[in-house]
Write an enzyme that holds these catalytic residues in place. Structure first.
Site, PDB file in Angstrom:
ATOM      1  N   ASN A  12       0.829  -1.210   0.000  1.00 11.55           N
ATOM      2  CA  ASN A  12       0.000   0.000   0.000  1.00 11.55           C
ATOM      3  C   ASN A  12       0.853   1.244   0.000  1.00 11.55           C
ATOM      4  O   ASN A  12       1.958   1.239   0.544  1.00 11.55           O
ATOM      5  CB  ASN A  12      -0.846   0.081   1.282  1.00 11.55           C
ATOM      6  N   LYS A  41       1.055  -4.325   5.000  1.00 10.54           N
ATOM      7  CA  LYS A  41       1.634  -5.373   5.855  1.00 10.54           C
ATOM      8  C   LYS A  41       2.573  -6.290   5.083  1.00 10.54           C
ATOM      9  O   LYS A  41       3.643  -6.661   5.563  1.00 10.54           O
ATOM     10  CB  LYS A  41       0.527  -6.200   6.516  1.00 10.54           C
ATOM     11  N   GLY A  42       2.176  -6.661   3.866  1.00 15.24           N
ATOM     12  CA  GLY A  42       3.013  -7.577   3.088  1.00 15.24           C
ATOM     13  C   GLY A  42       4.362  -6.954   2.758  1.00 15.24           C
ATOM     14  O   GLY A  42       5.417  -7.563   2.957  1.00 15.24           O
ATOM     15  N   ALA A  43       4.324  -5.724   2.260  1.00 14.38           N
ATOM     16  CA  ALA A  43       5.560  -5.044   1.865  1.00 14.38           C
ATOM     17  C   ALA A  43       6.461  -4.831   3.078  1.00 14.38           C
ATOM     18  O   ALA A  43       7.668  -5.087   3.028  1.00 14.38           O
ATOM     19  CB  ALA A  43       5.239  -3.704   1.198  1.00 14.38           C
ATOM     20  N   ASN A 178      -1.849 -10.292  17.431  1.00 16.36           N
ATOM     21  CA  ASN A 178      -1.854  -9.509  18.663  1.00 16.36           C
ATOM     22  C   ASN A 178      -3.097  -9.946  19.452  1.00 16.36           C
ATOM     23  O   ASN A 178      -3.826 -10.842  19.026  1.00 16.36           O
ATOM     24  CB  ASN A 178      -1.767  -7.995  18.369  1.00 16.36           C
ATOM     25  N   LEU A 204       2.213  -8.912  22.527  1.00 16.49           N
ATOM     26  CA  LEU A 204       1.529  -8.214  23.610  1.00 16.49           C
ATOM     27  C   LEU A 204       2.062  -6.799  23.792  1.00 16.49           C
ATOM     28  O   LEU A 204       2.140  -6.288  24.902  1.00 16.49           O
ATOM     29  CB  LEU A 204       1.701  -9.021  24.913  1.00 16.49           C
ATOM     30  N   ASP A 230       7.470   5.610  17.678  1.00 15.98           N
ATOM     31  CA  ASP A 230       6.366   5.331  16.751  1.00 15.98           C
ATOM     32  C   ASP A 230       6.275   3.804  16.592  1.00 15.98           C
ATOM     33  O   ASP A 230       7.223   3.183  16.137  1.00 15.98           O
ATOM     34  CB  ASP A 230       6.679   6.025  15.411  1.00 15.98           C
ATOM     35  N   ALA A 233       4.457  -0.469  12.222  1.00 15.29           N
ATOM     36  CA  ALA A 233       5.253  -1.568  11.653  1.00 15.29           C
ATOM     37  C   ALA A 233       6.029  -2.382  12.683  1.00 15.29           C
ATOM     38  O   ALA A 233       6.865  -3.207  12.313  1.00 15.29           O
ATOM     39  CB  ALA A 233       6.182  -1.096  10.546  1.00 15.29           C
ATOM     40  N   ALA A 234       5.758  -2.181  13.985  1.00 15.81           N
ATOM     41  CA  ALA A 234       6.407  -3.038  15.001  1.00 15.81           C
ATOM     42  C   ALA A 234       5.982  -4.487  14.776  1.00 15.81           C
ATOM     43  O   ALA A 234       6.814  -5.407  14.747  1.00 15.81           O
ATOM     44  CB  ALA A 234       6.026  -2.592  16.406  1.00 15.81           C
ATOM     45  N   GLY A 235       4.677  -4.679  14.599  1.00 13.56           N
ATOM     46  CA  GLY A 235       4.159  -6.031  14.369  1.00 13.56           C
ATOM     47  C   GLY A 235       4.683  -6.625  13.064  1.00 13.56           C
ATOM     48  O   GLY A 235       5.009  -7.811  12.992  1.00 13.56           O
ATOM     49  N   ASP A 236       4.797  -5.803  12.032  1.00 13.09           N
ATOM     50  CA  ASP A 236       5.294  -6.291  10.736  1.00 13.09           C
ATOM     51  C   ASP A 236       6.779  -6.636  10.818  1.00 13.09           C
ATOM     52  O   ASP A 236       7.220  -7.640  10.239  1.00 13.09           O
ATOM     53  CB  ASP A 236       5.065  -5.239   9.636  1.00 13.09           C
ATOM     54  N   SER A 279      11.645   2.394   9.431  1.00 12.29           N
ATOM     55  CA  SER A 279      11.931   1.972  10.810  1.00 12.29           C
ATOM     56  C   SER A 279      12.329   0.502  10.915  1.00 12.29           C
ATOM     57  O   SER A 279      12.648   0.015  11.992  1.00 12.29           O
ATOM     58  CB  SER A 279      10.708   2.227  11.696  1.00 12.29           C
TER      59      SER A 279
HETATM   60  P1  ATP Z   1       1.486  -2.574  15.317  1.00 12.66           P
HETATM   61  O1  ATP Z   1       0.091  -2.697  14.787  1.00 12.66           O
HETATM   62  O2  ATP Z   1       1.732  -1.340  16.180  1.00 12.66           O
HETATM   63  O3  ATP Z   1       2.560  -2.757  14.299  1.00 12.66           O
HETATM   64  P2  ATP Z   1       0.811  -5.051  16.649  1.00 12.66           P
HETATM   65  O4  ATP Z   1      -0.449  -4.666  17.351  1.00 12.66           O
HETATM   66  O5  ATP Z   1       0.729  -5.941  15.472  1.00 12.66           O
HETATM   67  O6  ATP Z   1       1.700  -3.769  16.321  1.00 12.66           O
HETATM   68  P3  ATP Z   1       2.245  -5.386  19.139  1.00 12.66           P
HETATM   69  O7  ATP Z   1       1.962  -6.534  20.007  1.00 12.66           O
HETATM   70  O8  ATP Z   1       1.750  -4.035  19.563  1.00 12.66           O
HETATM   71  O9  ATP Z   1       1.783  -5.768  17.671  1.00 12.66           O
HETATM   72  O10 ATP Z   1       3.830  -5.240  18.932  1.00 12.66           O
HETATM   73  C1  ATP Z   1       4.589  -6.231  18.289  1.00 12.66           C
HETATM   74  C2  ATP Z   1       5.909  -6.397  19.019  1.00 12.66           C
HETATM   75  O11 ATP Z   1       6.612  -5.148  19.003  1.00 12.66           O
HETATM   76  C3  ATP Z   1       5.795  -6.764  20.485  1.00 12.66           C
HETATM   77  O12 ATP Z   1       5.733  -8.172  20.660  1.00 12.66           O
HETATM   78  C4  ATP Z   1       7.081  -6.201  21.058  1.00 12.66           C
HETATM   79  O13 ATP Z   1       8.153  -7.111  20.860  1.00 12.66           O
HETATM   80  C5  ATP Z   1       7.331  -4.971  20.201  1.00 12.66           C
HETATM   81  N1  ATP Z   1       6.822  -3.773  20.870  1.00 12.66           N
HETATM   82  C6  ATP Z   1       5.625  -3.175  20.682  1.00 12.66           C
HETATM   83  N2  ATP Z   1       5.473  -2.111  21.501  1.00 12.66           N
HETATM   84  C7  ATP Z   1       6.618  -2.039  22.210  1.00 12.66           C
HETATM   85  C8  ATP Z   1       7.100  -1.171  23.235  1.00 12.66           C
HETATM   86  N3  ATP Z   1       6.348  -0.169  23.692  1.00 12.66           N
HETATM   87  N4  ATP Z   1       8.333  -1.394  23.747  1.00 12.66           N
HETATM   88  C9  ATP Z   1       9.097  -2.412  23.290  1.00 12.66           C
HETATM   89  N5  ATP Z   1       8.697  -3.276  22.343  1.00 12.66           N
HETATM   90  C10 ATP Z   1       7.484  -3.097  21.808  1.00 12.66           C
END
Ligand code: ATP
Length: 295
Positions: A12, A41-43, A178, A204, A230, A233-236, A279
């Site tokens: 996207n 998400k894929g990219a 999540n 979590l 920010d 993309a943490a989950g990705d 990031s």
């Molecule tokens: P997002 O939609 O924001 O990309 P998500 O909801 O898919 O994320 P989260 O569980 O919020 O997934 O985050 C994925 C991973 O990122 C967590 O398992 C953790 O390792 C890391 N993470 C997220 N938030 C934090 C934080 N505040 N501090 C450190 N690590 C974090």
């Protein structure tokens, strides 16, 4: 293609609109800026897998437009194999991301080209030859199902949250969700995920992640404490690095734990930098940080 990891998913253009307050239904607000960047998400997950060191091919559909060119450039820069990209008649998918001062966001995605993605014979053969196949739910269920059926080891990041059929979950080797997504799949009791898939990782946020497998005890992997800039993309990042690390090792319970640790360290690096693809960390910085965290 011969890639170790094949990502079958969405691409996207992210339009990010900073606002003081996310508008209520019927309301109009003025954004304080506008940025346009590659995402989906894929990219994001394909970039994370490639940067983490796995040879990675991306099966996705892009429009023949500026957005498609923006995505191609970002994917190529990360070293992702683009030979399986499909050019769609529809425009490139677009996400409108409204973010308020507190970092809360509201996202609307127009799937556009993503909805036209199909598993072509060439894509199917790359999927069948990969060690790990990784998919999400921003493309059609039929394409996800076809990728799952053709895979040796299929990881489903069941995002955005959706109810899923037994037919699809029966083909999943590892589910990554999540807490909200976990609830959509199996209700509030996380252990109920194992009634539907053999293994699951529940992320979590700042609490880290929980690994659930049918044949080993539950393992909790704590997050790495960091200053959050920010979380986009943490989950990705987590999913892409998990797939890359499993491809380089194995999918046994102990290698799964190590891969979740590396993904957790990578995700902690990604929350310290703004943006989606910008990031996503590289393998060297992930491994340097892993050495500090897990002495
Ligand atoms: P997002 O939609 O924001 O990309 P998500 O909801 O898919 O994320 P989260 O569980 O919020 O997934 O985050 C994925 C991973 O990122 C967590 O398992 C953790 O390792 C890391 N993470 C997220 N938030 C934090 C934080 N505040 N501090 C450190 N690590 C974090």
């Amino acid at each position: 293609v011969g890639a170790e990891v094949v990502v079958v998913g969405s691409a996207n253009v992210d339009l990010v609109l900073p606002v003081q307050r996310i508008p209520r239904p019927g309301e109009t607000v003025l954004a304080t800026g506008l940025t346009r960047g590659p995402g989906g998400k894929g990219a994001n997950q394909a970039v994370a897998s490639a940067r983490a060191g796995a040879s990675t091919a991306f099966v996705a559909a892009l429009g023949d437009d500026d957005g498609g060119a923006l995505l191609r450039a970002a994917l190529a820069e990360a070293g992702v194999d683009l030979s399986l990209l499909q050019i769609s008649q529809a425009p490139t998918g677009t996400a409108i991301i409204t973010v308020d001062g507190a970092g809360e966001n509201a996202i609307t995605v127009a799937p556009s080209a993503n909805a036209t993605l199909r598993l072509t014979p060439a894509a199917r053969s790359a999927v069948a030859g990969a060690k790990i196949v990784l998919s999400q739910l921003e493309i059609g269920f039929g394409t996800v199902q076809a990728a799952a059926e053709a895979s040796a080891y299929f990881i489903l990041n069941a995002a955005p949250a959706a109810e899923l059929t037994d037919e699809l979950l029966g083909q999943v080797d590892l589910l990554v969700v999540n807490e909200t997504e976990a609830e959509a799949v199996a209700g509030t009791k996380l252990s109920a995920l194992l009634d539907r898939v053999p293994a699951a990782v529940v992320t979590l946020g700042a609490e880290g992640a929980l690994i659930l497998t049918r044949d080993a005890a539950e393992v909790r992997v704590p997050a790495v404490p960091v200053e959050v800039v920010d979380t986009t993309a943490a989950g990705d990042t987590f999913c892409g690095v998990l797939a890359a690390t499993l491809a380089a090792t194995s999918t046994t319970a102990s290698d799964l734990t190590n891969a979740v640790r590396r993904a957790t360290v990578a995700a902690s690096l990604s929350v310290q930098t703004a943006g989606a693809i910008p990031s996503v960390p590289h393998g060297e910085s992930i491994d340097a940080r892993c050495a500090e965290v897990y002495l």
